[in-house]
Structures are given as C-alpha cells and as structure tokens.
Design an enzyme around this catalytic site. Structure first.
Site, PDB file in Angstrom:
ATOM      1  CB  ALA A  35      -0.895   0.017   1.239  1.00  0.00           C
ATOM      2  CB  CYS A  36       1.932   3.798  -1.750  1.00  0.00           C
ATOM      3  SG  CYS A  36       0.964   4.102  -3.229  1.00  0.00           S
TER       4      CYS A  36
END
Length: 103
Positions: free
Chosen positions: A8-9
């Site tokens: 995830a970012c």
C-alpha cells in the site's frame, strides 16, 4: 517457502502495484511462493485468505501507510519495508528473508 505480502502507499496507485509486482518477480526468481494483497485507491484486491496466511512463513508489509486488517498476521514474523524498497530491492528482501528463515 511461502510468503505473503500486503502493499500500500499513500496515494494507493502506482507504488502499491509496482511493489507487489516486484515482490512477485523476486519470489518467482528465487523459487519462493508468494501471495500479495494490494490495498490501493480502489480498495483491497487479491485479499489474502486465512489458508494463505496460515501457511505463510513470514509476512512482508509496506510501511508507508497503515495496513488494513493487520491483526490477521498476529504470531507471524513481520518484515516492514517501504513500497520504494519493495520496488527497488525486491530480490534482496526475498533473499534476506530466505536466509533468516533458514537458520
């Protein structure tokens, strides 16, 4: 060896998926089975199953933002790395985990 990962970012777009792809390529190259869940802008994709989590020897989590449902991995060795490191150093990460688990 079986690994699982969640990428995830903050923006939930490119880095989330590039990190997942890099880990998948690195694992395949090193004869490691890996399942990668992405938590991107369109939600959770390829959600890890209880069976995949149970069979995994270690968990890779990106640390750029909080991972949803992280409690699923309680009791498993967790390696936290940035999405950027997953992208640029995927193979090194997989090899290091292999070495640590072989001991």
């Amino acid at each position: 060896m079986k690994l699982i990962a969640v990428t995830a970012c903050p923006s939930g777009v490119a880095h989330t998926y590039l990190a997942a792809e890099s880990l998948e390529v690195a694992a395949k190259k090193n004869n490691v089975e890996i399942n990668v869940e992405t938590q991107g802008s369109i939600g959770i994709e390829n959600e890890l199953t209880p069976e995949q989590i149970n069979e995994a020897e270690a968990v890779i989590l990106t640390n750029n933002i909080g991972i949803k449902n992280e409690e699923r991995f309680k009791g498993k060795p967790v390696i936290r790395v940035s999405a950027g490191d997953c992208i640029n150093k995927g193979e090194a990460i997989v090899k290091k985990i292999q070495q640590k688990l072989a001991k």
